[in-house]
Design an enzyme around this catalytic site. Structure first.
Site, short mmCIF file in Angstrom:
data_model
loop_
_atom_site.label_atom_id
_atom_site.label_comp_id
_atom_site.label_asym_id
_atom_site.label_seq_id
_atom_site.Cartn_x
_atom_site.Cartn_y
_atom_site.Cartn_z
N CYS A 132 -3.93 0.23 83.76
CA CYS A 132 -4.33 1.60 84.09
C CYS A 132 -5.34 1.63 85.24
CB CYS A 132 -4.94 2.29 82.87
SG CYS A 132 -3.71 2.80 81.66
N HIS A 182 -7.56 7.28 83.86
CA HIS A 182 -8.33 7.81 82.74
C HIS A 182 -9.75 7.27 82.76
CE1 HIS A 182 -8.47 4.18 80.15
NE2 HIS A 182 -7.26 3.92 80.63
#
Length: 292
Positions: A266, A249
Site C-alpha cells: 500500500c 491510507h
C-alpha cells in the site's frame, strides 16, 4: 529437549506475527492490506528518522547549541571581527527557522526548516552571499539578513513547519490532466493535482522489495473511511483502493517509525489531517499515477 523445542517454536510464531503486523499487502480476492501497526509504541517516534530533515545537528548540540561556534573563532565560517553575526553555525532558534524557510523559497535549501543552524544552512547562506556580492562567510550578518529578507517573502506557518518533509518531485506527464493522486516513488511524496495544479502534498512510503507497490496508471475503485485488513487485522483509515488490495491510507506505524518500516504494497500516509481532507475530495474514478 522437549522444552527447548517449545521455546523455539514460540519465538518463531511471535516473530512471524510481528512481521505481518507492520504493514499492508496485496490480495487478489479482496482489497485487504495494511501499512499501520495498531500496537505501534508511541515512543518509536523518538527514533532518528522521526526528524529526517535535521540540519546535521550533532547529538550533544541540545546541551549547548552555540558551543561549537564559540570554541573555534578562527573557523573559516566565522565572520570578520568587524562584522557582527546575528546567526551562525551552532545557533538554534526561531529566527534560524525563518532563515531556513526563506532560503528554501530561494531554492537554496531542499530540506524542511529545523531551527538549527548546521552545515546545510551554512552552505546555503554561503551560496546566497556569493551570488549577491557579499562576504561568503556562511554566517548571517545584518547586511546578509537584509538581502535575504528583500529577496524572499515572510514565511507562512506551513513553510516554517511543513507537514511534508520530502521535497515534491516534478509531476509525471500523466498527472497533468484531470483529478490525479500523483505518487512519486523517487521523492516519496503524493501530490493531489487538479488540471495540472498541485492542491496539496504529503509524505508517503511504499512496499518492501518483496511486496512492492505497483507502478502505473490506475483509478480509485472504492473508498472506506474506516477499514481493517482481513489479512493483517490492522486499521487502514481513509483507505482509497486503486489496484486490487493496494490502497492509499493512513498508517499509524508510518507516523511512529517513519521509513524504518515499510508497507506490504500500500501507499502509506503519516499525516492523518491532510489525508482526511484529501479523502473528502477524492472521488471514485479519480486517477492514480504511481511512478519513479
Amino acid at each position: 529437549m522437549q522444552r527447548q523445542r517449545v521455546i523455539i517454536r514460540t519465538i518463531g510464531v511471535a516473530t512471524a506475527v510481528a512481521l505481518a503486523a507492520t504493514a499492508c499487502g496485496p490480495q487478489k480476492t479482496e482489497p485487504v492490506a495494511s501499512a499501520s501497526s495498531a500496537s505501534s509504541s508511541p515512543t518509536a517516534g523518538t527514533s532518528p528518522e522521526a526528524s529526517p530533515s535535521t540540519d546535521d545537528k550533532p547529538g550533544e548540540a541540545s546541551a549547548s547549541p552555540s558551543a561549537s561556534a564559540s570554541a573555534s573563532p578562527s573557523s573559516s565560517t566565522s565572520p570578520s571581527p568587524a562584522v557582527k553575526a546575528i546567526m551562525a553555525n551552532g545557533d538554534e532558534n526561531e529566527q534560524v527557522r525563518e532563515l531556513q524557510a526563506r532560503l528554501r523559497q530561494l531554492k537554496l535549501m531542499s530540506v524542511a526548516p529545523t531551527g538549527f543552524y548546521g552545515s546545510k544552512t551554512t552552505a546555503a547562506v554561503k551560496s546566497f552571499q556569493s551570488k549577491h556580492g557579499l562576504n561568503a562567510t556562511g554566517s548571517v550578518d545584518e547586511a546578509s539578513w537584509k538581502k535575504i529578507e528583500g529577496a524572499s517573502k515572510k514565511p507562512t506557518a506551513d513553510e516554517l513547519r511543513p507537514s511534508t518533509v520530502n521535497e515534491v518531485d516534478a509531476p509525471d506527464p500523466r498527472c497533468m490532466q484531470g483529478r490525479v493522486m500523483c505518487i512519486s516513488k523517487e521523492s516519496r511524496t503524493l501530490a493531489w493535482m487538479i488540471d495540472g495544479k498541485v492542491v496539496s502534498t504529503m509524505d508517503v512510503r511504499f512496499g518492501s522489495e518483496n511486496t512492492p507497490t505497483r507502478e502505473g496508471v490506475f483509478d480509485v475503485g472504492w473508498k472506506a473511511k474506516e477499514w481493517t485488513s482481513t489479512i493483517y487485522h490492522t486499521p487502514m483509515p481513509y483507505a482509497m483502493f486503486f489496484s486490487g488490495g493496494q490502497a492509499v491510507h493512513y498508517s499509524a506505524d508510518f507516523a511512529a517509525r517513519g521509513y524504518n518500516g515499510a508497507s506490504h504494497g500500500c501507499v502509506n500516509v503519516r499525516d492523518k489531517g491532510k489525508l482526511s481532507a484529501l479523502f473528502d475530495q477524492v472521488k471514485v474514478g479519480d486517477k492514480v499515477v504511481v511512478y519513479w
